[in-house]
Design an enzyme around this catalytic site. Sequence first.
Site, PDB file in Angstrom:
ATOM      1  N   LYS A  10       0.866  -1.192   0.000  1.00 25.32           N
ATOM      2  CA  LYS A  10       0.000   0.000   0.000  1.00 25.32           C
ATOM      3  C   LYS A  10       0.891   1.226   0.000  1.00 25.32           C
ATOM      4  O   LYS A  10       2.081   1.174   0.332  1.00 25.32           O
ATOM      5  CB  LYS A  10      -0.926   0.015   1.214  1.00 25.32           C
ATOM      6  CG  LYS A  10      -0.217  -0.018   2.589  1.00 25.32           C
ATOM      7  CD  LYS A  10       0.288   1.313   3.089  1.00 25.32           C
ATOM      8  CE  LYS A  10       0.933   1.201   4.471  1.00 25.32           C
ATOM      9  NZ  LYS A  10       1.579   2.461   4.927  1.00 25.32           N
ATOM     10  N   GLU A  98      10.910  -2.021   6.081  1.00 24.38           N
ATOM     11  CA  GLU A  98      11.280  -0.712   6.645  1.00 24.38           C
ATOM     12  C   GLU A  98      11.092   0.373   5.594  1.00 24.38           C
ATOM     13  O   GLU A  98      11.938   1.223   5.381  1.00 24.38           O
ATOM     14  CB  GLU A  98      12.724  -0.717   7.163  1.00 24.38           C
ATOM     15  CG  GLU A  98      12.931  -1.576   8.388  1.00 24.38           C
ATOM     16  CD  GLU A  98      14.307  -1.378   8.994  1.00 24.38           C
ATOM     17  OE1 GLU A  98      15.276  -1.174   8.232  1.00 24.38           O
ATOM     18  OE2 GLU A  98      14.425  -1.418  10.225  1.00 24.38           O
ATOM     19  N   ALA A  99       9.937   0.335   4.929  1.00 22.74           N
ATOM     20  CA  ALA A  99       9.694   1.217   3.788  1.00 22.74           C
ATOM     21  C   ALA A  99       8.406   2.015   3.899  1.00 22.74           C
ATOM     22  O   ALA A  99       8.182   2.938   3.127  1.00 22.74           O
ATOM     23  CB  ALA A  99       9.673   0.393   2.499  1.00 22.74           C
ATOM     24  N   LEU A 101       5.448   0.583   3.402  1.00 29.59           N
ATOM     25  CA  LEU A 101       4.589   0.012   2.363  1.00 29.59           C
ATOM     26  C   LEU A 101       3.682  -1.104   2.885  1.00 29.59           C
ATOM     27  O   LEU A 101       2.890  -1.653   2.127  1.00 29.59           O
ATOM     28  CB  LEU A 101       5.454  -0.521   1.213  1.00 29.59           C
ATOM     29  CG  LEU A 101       6.340   0.522   0.518  1.00 29.59           C
ATOM     30  CD1 LEU A 101       7.267  -0.152  -0.491  1.00 29.59           C
ATOM     31  CD2 LEU A 101       5.495   1.589  -0.176  1.00 29.59           C
ATOM     32  N   GLY A 103       4.260  -4.230   3.972  1.00 25.26           N
ATOM     33  CA  GLY A 103       4.443  -5.599   3.504  1.00 25.26           C
ATOM     34  C   GLY A 103       4.124  -6.659   4.545  1.00 25.26           C
ATOM     35  O   GLY A 103       3.414  -7.624   4.271  1.00 25.26           O
ATOM     36  N   GLY A 104       4.636  -6.484   5.767  1.00 26.37           N
ATOM     37  CA  GLY A 104       4.376  -7.467   6.812  1.00 26.37           C
ATOM     38  C   GLY A 104       2.906  -7.548   7.180  1.00 26.37           C
ATOM     39  O   GLY A 104       2.350  -8.642   7.338  1.00 26.37           O
ATOM     40  N   SER A 105       2.262  -6.406   7.304  1.00 21.38           N
ATOM     41  CA  SER A 105       0.832  -6.384   7.632  1.00 21.38           C
ATOM     42  C   SER A 105       0.008  -7.044   6.534  1.00 21.38           C
ATOM     43  O   SER A 105      -0.966  -7.748   6.805  1.00 21.38           O
ATOM     44  CB  SER A 105       0.358  -4.948   7.834  1.00 21.38           C
ATOM     45  OG  SER A 105       0.964  -4.375   8.970  1.00 21.38           O
ATOM     46  N   ASP A 138      -2.075  -1.993  10.595  1.00 25.09           N
ATOM     47  CA  ASP A 138      -2.428  -1.939   9.171  1.00 25.09           C
ATOM     48  C   ASP A 138      -3.140  -3.191   8.676  1.00 25.09           C
ATOM     49  O   ASP A 138      -3.620  -3.221   7.540  1.00 25.09           O
ATOM     50  CB  ASP A 138      -1.169  -1.725   8.315  1.00 25.09           C
ATOM     51  CG  ASP A 138      -0.645  -0.306   8.395  1.00 25.09           C
ATOM     52  OD1 ASP A 138      -1.391   0.584   8.843  1.00 25.09           O
ATOM     53  OD2 ASP A 138       0.516  -0.074   8.009  1.00 25.09           O
TER      54      ASP A 138
END
Length: 284
Positions: A10, A98-99, A101, A103-105, A138
């Site tokens: 996102k 760590e961006a 964006l 990704g993990g969520s 998120d």
Amino acid sequence: MVFSLESNAKINVGLNVTGVLPNGYHLLDMVMLPISLSDRLSGEIFDEVGELTITTNKEDIPTDERNILWKVYDRFYRESGLDRRKISVHLEKCIPHEAGLGGGSSNGAFFLKELNRYHNNFFPVPKLLEIGKSIGADIPFFIINRASRVRGIGEDIQEIENNLTDDIIIIKPDFGVSTAKAYKNMYMLNNKKDANIDNIIAGLRNNDISLVEKSIENHLEQGLLLEDENIIEFRKKVMGIPNMKFFMSGSGSAYYVFTKTGKQMVEFIKGQLQHCEVHLCRSL
């Protein structure tokens, strides 16, 4: 049952910090857009009692109880009371971490939805949102996975109309940003510039990219620009690229730009910004 999932990223299109709760969670008001840049989750759910096994293509990603997939697995079966299934899952990471964006969520949300599908939609969507919120702020957004205005600590999700036709280019520098530091620095701001969330929503609805761009602000970026040398220098570099407007997603360190000529601009940006990940994508 074998499964294969595209777990998308996102971007935050405008981000205002509107308050803080007694428990330390921050209240936000922002627009979030799902984008086509994705990780892949593949594996198998076995019809037998067992445990979760995680593998990944990235050496620095933990595969034990620290991994968000394990947290989702554990919470789903504790909340449902169902027997834990033997599951093997491989996480192919493409979304930079760590961006800012998500990704993990995203990985957690898509895995949660897959577990629920396997068990015949055991939980209704509101309960999935509740479970997701308990694991990561998120995750509820990615359960819905639609263009949305997101408020509160991430649980107040209002879907919006997005007719944007521009390509989106993601630029991730070779460093990350501490989310905790971004919030801490934000409190040092004397004059925060607020994103105009209503105008962003109108611009997305009407495919008016000019209105969207001039309405974007990010309180977390403003805080980082007070003293984070990596962000300060990187922002100077991207702002030096002519005829393009770059915006930080979330707490960074990734920036994005809207463009109508994505393929050409990706190659141009790669030439301008060495040692960065550059991804061409679109809003979903």
